[in-house]
Design a protein around this motif. Structure first.
Motif, PDB file in Angstrom:
ATOM      1  N   THR A  43       5.992   0.339   0.453  1.00  0.00           N
ATOM      2  CA  THR A  43       5.799   0.038  -0.958  1.00  0.00           C
ATOM      3  C   THR A  43       6.826   0.849  -1.732  1.00  0.00           C
ATOM      4  OG1 THR A  43       4.146  -0.226  -2.705  1.00  0.00           O
ATOM      5  CG2 THR A  43       4.127   1.858  -1.510  1.00  0.00           C
ATOM      6  N   THR A  44       6.743   0.810  -3.066  1.00  0.00           N
ATOM      7  CA  THR A  44       7.603   1.670  -3.870  1.00  0.00           C
ATOM      8  C   THR A  44       6.735   2.616  -4.689  1.00  0.00           C
ATOM      9  OG1 THR A  44       7.700   0.022  -5.648  1.00  0.00           O
ATOM     10  CG2 THR A  44       9.491   0.023  -4.033  1.00  0.00           C
ATOM     11  N   GLU A  45       7.244   3.804  -4.891  1.00  0.00           N
ATOM     12  CA  GLU A  45       6.505   4.829  -5.634  1.00  0.00           C
ATOM     13  C   GLU A  45       6.387   4.431  -7.105  1.00  0.00           C
ATOM     14  OE1 GLU A  45       6.538   9.661  -5.640  1.00  0.00           O
ATOM     15  OE2 GLU A  45       8.463   8.639  -5.887  1.00  0.00           O
ATOM     16  N   PRO A  46       5.181   4.476  -7.671  1.00  0.00           N
ATOM     17  CA  PRO A  46       5.025   4.099  -9.083  1.00  0.00           C
ATOM     18  C   PRO A  46       5.503   5.213 -10.013  1.00  0.00           C
ATOM     19  CG  PRO A  46       2.924   4.824  -8.202  1.00  0.00           C
ATOM     20  CD  PRO A  46       3.896   4.817  -7.040  1.00  0.00           C
ATOM     21  N   ASP A  47       5.899   4.822 -11.206  1.00  0.00           N
ATOM     22  CA  ASP A  47       6.257   5.808 -12.226  1.00  0.00           C
ATOM     23  C   ASP A  47       4.985   6.390 -12.826  1.00  0.00           C
ATOM     24  OD1 ASP A  47       9.010   5.328 -11.966  1.00  0.00           O
ATOM     25  OD2 ASP A  47       8.907   3.617 -13.337  1.00  0.00           O
ATOM     26  N   PRO A  48       4.947   7.706 -13.059  1.00  0.00           N
ATOM     27  CA  PRO A  48       3.754   8.289 -13.679  1.00  0.00           C
ATOM     28  C   PRO A  48       3.658   7.874 -15.137  1.00  0.00           C
ATOM     29  CG  PRO A  48       5.477   9.944 -13.444  1.00  0.00           C
ATOM     30  CD  PRO A  48       5.958   8.725 -12.726  1.00  0.00           C
ATOM     31  N   PRO A  49       2.445   7.768 -15.665  1.00  0.00           N
ATOM     32  CA  PRO A  49       2.278   7.444 -17.083  1.00  0.00           C
ATOM     33  C   PRO A  49       2.928   8.519 -17.956  1.00  0.00           C
ATOM     34  CG  PRO A  49       0.199   7.255 -15.900  1.00  0.00           C
ATOM     35  CD  PRO A  49       1.159   7.918 -14.974  1.00  0.00           C
ATOM     36  N   VAL A  50       3.541   8.100 -19.050  1.00  0.00           N
ATOM     37  CA  VAL A  50       4.199   9.045 -19.954  1.00  0.00           C
ATOM     38  C   VAL A  50       3.526   9.004 -21.318  1.00  0.00           C
ATOM     39  CG1 VAL A  50       6.417   8.869 -18.779  1.00  0.00           C
ATOM     40  CG2 VAL A  50       5.904   7.294 -20.646  1.00  0.00           C
ATOM     41  N   GLY A  51       3.762  10.057 -22.096  1.00  0.00           N
ATOM     42  CA  GLY A  51       3.182  10.129 -23.424  1.00  0.00           C
ATOM     43  C   GLY A  51       1.787  10.725 -23.391  1.00  0.00           C
TER      44      GLY A  51
ATOM     45  N   LEU B  53      16.150   5.765  -3.742  1.00  0.00           N
ATOM     46  CA  LEU B  53      17.292   4.875  -3.843  1.00  0.00           C
ATOM     47  C   LEU B  53      17.564   4.600  -5.311  1.00  0.00           C
ATOM     48  CD1 LEU B  53      16.150   2.297  -1.147  1.00  0.00           C
ATOM     49  CD2 LEU B  53      17.929   4.026  -0.847  1.00  0.00           C
ATOM     50  N   PHE B  54      18.689   3.952  -5.595  1.00  0.00           N
ATOM     51  CA  PHE B  54      18.968   3.563  -6.969  1.00  0.00           C
ATOM     52  C   PHE B  54      17.937   2.521  -7.408  1.00  0.00           C
ATOM     53  CE2 PHE B  54      20.967   0.841 -10.166  1.00  0.00           C
ATOM     54  CZ  PHE B  54      21.343   1.799 -11.098  1.00  0.00           C
ATOM     55  N   GLY B  55      17.180   2.838  -8.435  1.00  0.00           N
ATOM     56  CA  GLY B  55      16.203   1.880  -8.947  1.00  0.00           C
ATOM     57  C   GLY B  55      14.844   1.959  -8.310  1.00  0.00           C
ATOM     58  N   GLY B  56      14.561   2.998  -7.541  1.00  0.00           N
ATOM     59  CA  GLY B  56      13.223   3.131  -6.973  1.00  0.00           C
ATOM     60  C   GLY B  56      13.188   3.958  -5.710  1.00  0.00           C
ATOM     61  N   THR B  57      11.999   4.378  -5.335  1.00  0.00           N
ATOM     62  CA  THR B  57      11.787   5.162  -4.113  1.00  0.00           C
ATOM     63  C   THR B  57      10.847   4.403  -3.189  1.00  0.00           C
ATOM     64  OG1 THR B  57      12.113   7.290  -5.222  1.00  0.00           O
ATOM     65  CG2 THR B  57      10.876   7.313  -3.160  1.00  0.00           C
ATOM     66  N   ILE B  58      11.293   4.125  -1.975  1.00  0.00           N
ATOM     67  CA  ILE B  58      10.440   3.475  -0.987  1.00  0.00           C
ATOM     68  C   ILE B  58       9.518   4.514  -0.368  1.00  0.00           C
ATOM     69  CG2 ILE B  58      10.372   2.217   1.196  1.00  0.00           C
ATOM     70  CD1 ILE B  58      13.102   1.074   0.509  1.00  0.00           C
TER      71      ILE B  58
ATOM     72  N   LEU C  50      10.029 -11.683 -15.689  1.00  0.00           N
ATOM     73  CA  LEU C  50       9.293 -10.975 -14.644  1.00  0.00           C
ATOM     74  C   LEU C  50      10.146  -9.849 -14.064  1.00  0.00           C
ATOM     75  CD1 LEU C  50       7.795 -14.063 -12.760  1.00  0.00           C
ATOM     76  CD2 LEU C  50       6.648 -12.605 -14.436  1.00  0.00           C
ATOM     77  N   THR C  51       9.491  -8.794 -13.607  1.00  0.00           N
ATOM     78  CA  THR C  51      10.194  -7.656 -13.018  1.00  0.00           C
ATOM     79  C   THR C  51      10.295  -7.827 -11.509  1.00  0.00           C
ATOM     80  OG1 THR C  51       8.123  -6.408 -12.819  1.00  0.00           O
ATOM     81  CG2 THR C  51       9.430  -6.092 -14.830  1.00  0.00           C
ATOM     82  N   THR C  52      11.183  -7.081 -10.912  1.00  0.00           N
ATOM     83  CA  THR C  52      11.378  -7.134  -9.466  1.00  0.00           C
ATOM     84  C   THR C  52      11.891  -5.781  -8.994  1.00  0.00           C
ATOM     85  OG1 THR C  52      12.472  -8.345  -7.666  1.00  0.00           O
ATOM     86  CG2 THR C  52      13.769  -7.924  -9.639  1.00  0.00           C
ATOM     87  N   TRP C  53      11.802  -5.539  -7.695  1.00  0.00           N
ATOM     88  CA  TRP C  53      12.370  -4.310  -7.148  1.00  0.00           C
ATOM     89  C   TRP C  53      13.890  -4.378  -7.214  1.00  0.00           C
ATOM     90  CZ3 TRP C  53       8.896  -3.919  -2.150  1.00  0.00           C
ATOM     91  CH2 TRP C  53       7.623  -3.470  -2.523  1.00  0.00           C
ATOM     92  N   SER C  54      14.540  -3.232  -7.296  1.00  0.00           N
ATOM     93  CA  SER C  54      15.991  -3.180  -7.406  1.00  0.00           C
ATOM     94  C   SER C  54      16.646  -3.734  -6.139  1.00  0.00           C
ATOM     95  CB  SER C  54      16.460  -1.744  -7.628  1.00  0.00           C
ATOM     96  OG  SER C  54      16.303  -0.975  -6.445  1.00  0.00           O
ATOM     97  N   ILE C  55      17.892  -4.137  -6.252  1.00  0.00           N
ATOM     98  CA  ILE C  55      18.604  -4.675  -5.098  1.00  0.00           C
ATOM     99  C   ILE C  55      18.726  -3.624  -4.001  1.00  0.00           C
ATOM    100  CG2 ILE C  55      20.894  -4.106  -6.017  1.00  0.00           C
ATOM    101  CD1 ILE C  55      21.894  -6.727  -4.683  1.00  0.00           C
ATOM    102  N   SER C  56      18.840  -2.351  -4.375  1.00  0.00           N
ATOM    103  CA  SER C  56      18.919  -1.283  -3.367  1.00  0.00           C
ATOM    104  C   SER C  56      17.635  -1.209  -2.560  1.00  0.00           C
ATOM    105  CB  SER C  56      19.195   0.064  -4.039  1.00  0.00           C
ATOM    106  OG  SER C  56      20.437   0.056  -4.692  1.00  0.00           O
ATOM    107  N   VAL C  57      16.489  -1.338  -3.236  1.00  0.00           N
ATOM    108  CA  VAL C  57      15.196  -1.297  -2.555  1.00  0.00           C
ATOM    109  C   VAL C  57      15.022  -2.527  -1.675  1.00  0.00           C
ATOM    110  CG1 VAL C  57      12.698  -1.434  -2.919  1.00  0.00           C
ATOM    111  CG2 VAL C  57      14.074   0.175  -4.261  1.00  0.00           C
ATOM    112  N   ARG C  58      15.341  -3.707  -2.202  1.00  0.00           N
ATOM    113  CA  ARG C  58      15.180  -4.932  -1.418  1.00  0.00           C
ATOM    114  C   ARG C  58      16.082  -4.914  -0.175  1.00  0.00           C
ATOM    115  NH1 ARG C  58      17.254  -8.625  -4.811  1.00  0.00           N
ATOM    116  NH2 ARG C  58      17.296  -7.337  -6.689  1.00  0.00           N
ATOM    117  N   ARG C  59      17.316  -4.475  -0.357  1.00  0.00           N
ATOM    118  CA  ARG C  59      18.247  -4.415   0.772  1.00  0.00           C
ATOM    119  C   ARG C  59      17.733  -3.445   1.838  1.00  0.00           C
ATOM    120  NH1 ARG C  59      22.583  -2.372  -1.682  1.00  0.00           N
ATOM    121  NH2 ARG C  59      23.485  -4.398  -2.215  1.00  0.00           N
ATOM    122  N   ARG C  60      17.230  -2.268   1.413  1.00  0.00           N
ATOM    123  CA  ARG C  60      16.791  -1.271   2.384  1.00  0.00           C
ATOM    124  C   ARG C  60      15.528  -1.705   3.111  1.00  0.00           C
ATOM    125  NH1 ARG C  60      18.125   4.098   2.718  1.00  0.00           N
ATOM    126  NH2 ARG C  60      20.057   3.333   1.761  1.00  0.00           N
TER     127      ARG C  60
END
Length: 226
Positions: free
Chosen positions: A173-181, A214-219, A36-46
């Motif tokens: 929340t965290t900003e989603p990655d845009p679809p690629v390809g 942040l490292f690993g995501g944007t809040i 399972l995936t999770t938010w990065s430690i930087s995001v969780r800490r912030r």
């Protein structure tokens, strides 16, 4: 100025521990085993830092999974008196059992686990407000709301939860990655990302928005304008 509040809320709190709580670290290992995936430690800490700065009485967290971020918040709230309700919403009963065991480790924190989805529960809340029969399906208002959902559900879940913010409440929340390809216009992820962009545009007139890379995501955070 009110528009400057979010920048202060999203700043790091250097007085709080930078280390991951032991229970949260163990949950992280479980997530790896379960794939399972999770938010990065930087995001969780912030987010923990931001919640601490808000000093909320009522908190709602949706899409909590098996409680990786929840463990950070439970660790912070343990032994503190300001919190009145920490409502954890999770769609599946399987994860609800795991969350129950997690909350039992922090008996001093006033938690409640609710099984359901934000669209369903907020619809039930509207019906409950008319009848006022029995208990409310979820909290009527909150000082802090955290929404975690896959891209396909993210914009809809946030749209459902934003009306529950009180005047000085903040939704995270965290900003989603845009679809690629190469994608067709009717691709599920393309449509979902377009709904996300529409949400950002439409809520900009009713809420202050802030982005914290942040490292690993944007809040992303919302604060009502009025």
């Amino acid at each position: 100025m009110r528009e400057e509040v979010l920048a202060a809320v999203l700043a790091a709190d250097k007085e709080l521990s930078r280390d991951e709580p032991e229970v949260a670290a163990n949950i992280g290992k479980q997530l790896e085993h379960m794939g399972l995936t999770t938010w990065s430690i930087s995001v969780r800490r912030r987010i923990r830092d931001s919640i601490a700065r808000l000093e909320p009485k009522n908190v709602i967290q949706t899409g909590s999974g098996i409680g990786h971020l929840s463990a950070w918040l439970l660790d912070y709230f343990e032994g503190r008196d300001e919190l009145e309700n920490y409502q954890i919403i999770e769609e599946g009963n399987r994860f609800a059992v795991i969350l129950t065991r997690l909350c039992q480790r922090y008996e001093s924190v006033p938690t409640k686990i609710v099984v359901g989805t934000p669209p369903l529960l907020t619809s039930e809340l509207k019906a409950w407000k008319i009848s006022r029969t029995g208990d409310s399906p979820i909290l009527e208002t909150a000082d802090a709301i955290i929404v975690d959902a896959p891209l396909e559900k993210l914009a809809d879940d946030i749209s459902c939860m934003l009306p529950l913010l009180n005047k000085n409440g903040v939704l995270f929340t965290t900003e989603p990655d845009p679809p690629v390809g190469d994608r067709d216009d009717d691709d599920v992820e393309v449509l979902a990302f377009n709904r996300w962009m529409d949400l950002i545009r439409d809520t900009n007139s009713t809420h202050h928005l802030a982005f914290a890379p942040l490292f690993g995501g944007t809040i992303v955070a919302w604060l009502p304008r009025d």
